[in-house]
Design a protein around this motif. Structure first.
Motif, PDB file in Angstrom:
ATOM      1  N   LEU A  30       0.830  -1.210   0.000  1.00 31.21           N
ATOM      2  CA  LEU A  30       0.000   0.000   0.000  1.00 31.21           C
ATOM      3  C   LEU A  30       0.859   1.252   0.000  1.00 31.21           C
ATOM      4  O   LEU A  30       0.581   2.210  -0.731  1.00 31.21           O
ATOM      5  N   ILE A  31       1.894   1.251   0.813  1.00 31.25           N
ATOM      6  CA  ILE A  31       2.782   2.414   0.890  1.00 31.25           C
ATOM      7  C   ILE A  31       3.489   2.642  -0.443  1.00 31.25           C
ATOM      8  O   ILE A  31       3.528   3.771  -0.954  1.00 31.25           O
ATOM      9  N   VAL A  32       4.030   1.586  -1.013  1.00 27.74           N
ATOM     10  CA  VAL A  32       4.762   1.723  -2.281  1.00 27.74           C
ATOM     11  C   VAL A  32       3.820   2.201  -3.385  1.00 27.74           C
ATOM     12  O   VAL A  32       4.124   3.159  -4.106  1.00 27.74           O
ATOM     13  N   PHE A  33       2.669   1.549  -3.513  1.00 26.40           N
ATOM     14  CA  PHE A  33       1.710   1.926  -4.550  1.00 26.40           C
ATOM     15  C   PHE A  33       1.268   3.381  -4.387  1.00 26.40           C
ATOM     16  O   PHE A  33       1.274   4.153  -5.348  1.00 26.40           O
ATOM     17  N   SER A  34       0.923   3.754  -3.172  1.00 19.82           N
ATOM     18  CA  SER A  34       0.438   5.121  -2.949  1.00 19.82           C
ATOM     19  C   SER A  34       1.557   6.144  -3.111  1.00 19.82           C
ATOM     20  O   SER A  34       1.328   7.246  -3.630  1.00 19.82           O
ATOM     21  N   LEU A  35       2.762   5.802  -2.709  1.00 21.86           N
ATOM     22  CA  LEU A  35       3.902   6.701  -2.911  1.00 21.86           C
ATOM     23  C   LEU A  35       4.133   6.921  -4.401  1.00 21.86           C
ATOM     24  O   LEU A  35       4.362   8.054  -4.842  1.00 21.86           O
ATOM     25  N   PHE A  36       4.045   5.848  -5.175  1.00 22.25           N
ATOM     26  CA  PHE A  36       4.170   5.982  -6.625  1.00 22.25           C
ATOM     27  C   PHE A  36       3.109   6.932  -7.161  1.00 22.25           C
ATOM     28  O   PHE A  36       3.384   7.792  -7.990  1.00 22.25           O
ATOM     29  N   GLY A  37       1.875   6.771  -6.692  1.00 22.17           N
ATOM     30  CA  GLY A  37       0.792   7.641  -7.153  1.00 22.17           C
ATOM     31  C   GLY A  37       0.995   9.089  -6.770  1.00 22.17           C
ATOM     32  O   GLY A  37       0.725   9.987  -7.570  1.00 22.17           O
ATOM     33  N   LEU A  38       1.485   9.318  -5.552  1.00 18.23           N
ATOM     34  CA  LEU A  38       1.695  10.700  -5.105  1.00 18.23           C
ATOM     35  C   LEU A  38       2.881  11.349  -5.817  1.00 18.23           C
ATOM     36  O   LEU A  38       2.818  12.520  -6.195  1.00 18.23           O
ATOM     37  N   LEU A  39       3.952  10.587  -6.019  1.00 14.01           N
ATOM     38  CA  LEU A  39       5.138  11.152  -6.674  1.00 14.01           C
ATOM     39  C   LEU A  39       4.945  11.375  -8.168  1.00 14.01           C
ATOM     40  O   LEU A  39       5.664  12.158  -8.780  1.00 14.01           O
ATOM     41  N   GLN A  40       3.971  10.697  -8.763  1.00 17.96           N
ATOM     42  CA  GLN A  40       3.666  10.908 -10.183  1.00 17.96           C
ATOM     43  C   GLN A  40       3.114  12.308 -10.425  1.00 17.96           C
ATOM     44  O   GLN A  40       3.203  12.824 -11.530  1.00 17.96           O
ATOM     45  N   LYS A  41       2.528  12.878  -9.418  1.00 21.75           N
ATOM     46  CA  LYS A  41       1.828  14.160  -9.579  1.00 21.75           C
ATOM     47  C   LYS A  41       2.785  15.317  -9.850  1.00 21.75           C
ATOM     48  O   LYS A  41       2.383  16.333 -10.385  1.00 21.75           O
ATOM     49  N   GLY A  42       4.036  15.140  -9.490  1.00 20.69           N
ATOM     50  CA  GLY A  42       5.008  16.217  -9.698  1.00 20.69           C
ATOM     51  C   GLY A  42       5.963  15.891 -10.834  1.00 20.69           C
ATOM     52  O   GLY A  42       6.775  14.991 -10.725  1.00 20.69           O
ATOM     53  N   THR A  43       5.851  16.621 -11.919  1.00 19.75           N
ATOM     54  CA  THR A  43       6.744  16.429 -13.061  1.00 19.75           C
ATOM     55  C   THR A  43       8.041  17.182 -12.800  1.00 19.75           C
ATOM     56  O   THR A  43       8.031  18.366 -12.457  1.00 19.75           O
ATOM     57  N   LEU A  44       9.154  16.475 -12.955  1.00 20.45           N
ATOM     58  CA  LEU A  44      10.461  17.084 -12.733  1.00 20.45           C
ATOM     59  C   LEU A  44      11.031  17.684 -14.007  1.00 20.45           C
ATOM     60  O   LEU A  44      11.650  18.739 -13.981  1.00 20.45           O
ATOM     61  N   LEU A  45      10.847  16.988 -15.132  1.00 18.90           N
ATOM     62  CA  LEU A  45      11.340  17.449 -16.433  1.00 18.90           C
ATOM     63  C   LEU A  45      10.291  17.127 -17.492  1.00 18.90           C
ATOM     64  O   LEU A  45       9.638  16.102 -17.431  1.00 18.90           O
ATOM     65  N   THR A  46      10.198  18.002 -18.471  1.00 19.13           N
ATOM     66  CA  THR A  46       9.298  17.767 -19.599  1.00 19.13           C
ATOM     67  C   THR A  46      10.058  18.077 -20.882  1.00 19.13           C
ATOM     68  O   THR A  46      10.797  19.054 -20.949  1.00 19.13           O
ATOM     69  N   SER A  47       9.866  17.215 -21.872  1.00 19.10           N
ATOM     70  CA  SER A  47      10.457  17.470 -23.188  1.00 19.10           C
ATOM     71  C   SER A  47       9.449  17.007 -24.235  1.00 19.10           C
ATOM     72  O   SER A  47       8.398  16.477 -23.902  1.00 19.10           O
ATOM     73  N   GLY A  48       9.790  17.183 -25.489  1.00 25.87           N
ATOM     74  CA  GLY A  48       8.913  16.751 -26.556  1.00 25.87           C
ATOM     75  C   GLY A  48       8.718  15.242 -26.578  1.00 25.87           C
ATOM     76  O   GLY A  48       7.750  14.739 -27.124  1.00 25.87           O
TER      77      GLY A  48
END
Length: 152
Positions: A30-48
């Motif tokens: 549960l912790i790993v899955f939810s941590l993955f979900g929460l950390l997905q919300k913040g984009t660190l880098l974006t490119s084409g």
């Protein structure tokens, strides 16, 4: 004894009771899955070509560490992590937050109610990464059980 066996033995010494093991078998995923979900919300880098988010970085870093310990488990954890990442994309962040809290409550119930011993990560932060690998190994039995050292 290989390093992974020593880490698993040390981790297992903090997880001896059936109640604590059950709490961890539920709480850690549960912790790993939810941590993955929460950390997905913040984009660190974006490119084409795409983006890099916190979960991708965590998966990459943990996979590199796991590869130094046990290649077969590292590959299986990478597969499980990518699957969780993809599923987590479709879950709203409040659900991830709730699952994260529930997962940690289960950890502390396991240690406080059943084990009567502090969590291993309070002594060695590496155990935050070892816990998920230990749970995966518990399912796959890649690394044989190692005798547990005597409790402190």
């Amino acid at each position: 004894m290989r390093k992974i066996e020593g880490l698993f033995a040390d981790y297992a010494s903090h997880h001896q009771t059936a109640g604590n093991k059950i709490c961890h078998r539920i709480g850690i995923p549960l912790i790993v899955f939810s941590l993955f979900g929460l950390l997905q919300k913040g984009t660190l880098l974006t490119s084409g070509r795409g983006h890099l988010d916190g979960t991708m970085l965590l998966i990459a870093a943990s996979t590199i560490y796991y590869l130094t310990l046990e290649v077969r488990l590292a590959v299986m954890m990478l597969i499980a992590s990518v699957a969780m990442y993809e599923i987590a994309l479709h879950v709203p962040w409040p659900v991830h937050l709730a699952l994260f809290v529930i997962g940690w409550i289960l950890q502390f119930i396991g240690h406080g109610t059943f084990e009567k011993r502090r969590p291993a990560f309070l002594r060695n932060f590496v155990h935050l990464l070892i816990g998920p690998l230990w749970i995966l190994n518990d399912v796959l039995h890649v690394v044989p059980d190692t005798p547990v050292p005597v409790a402190e």
